[in-house]
Design a protein around this motif. Structure first.
Motif: not given
Length: 72
Positions: A15-18, A23-24, A31-33, A58-61
């Motif tokens: 959540g912090q990373l987003l 991204l948010i 939670k919604w994202f 590694v995070i992919k969005v």
């Protein structure tokens, strides 16, 4: 698009990373994202906003790839 993010702490939550990756806008949107978008952590689908992320993860969005690095 690839982005590197340096961590100043041993870990960060998804959540912090987003929020850091723009991204948010607020932590409450995580939670919604995660319900509306496929987010992969080290190629595994992840939906927990509290998932701990560590350097070298590694995070992919969507079309964005984020690599976490250890900060100084």
């Amino acid at each position: 698009m690839k982005q590197d993010i340096s961590l100043k702490t041993p870990y960060i939550t998804l959540g912090q990373l987003l929020k850091i990756a723009d991204l948010i806008q607020t932590g409450g949107q995580a939670k919604w994202f995660l319900a509306e978008n496929d987010v992969y952590v080290n190629e595994a689908l992840e939906s927990r906003r509290g998932k701990k992320l560590y350097p070298d993860d590694v995070i992919k969005v969507n079309d964005k790839m984020i690599k976490l690095k250890a900060g100084k």
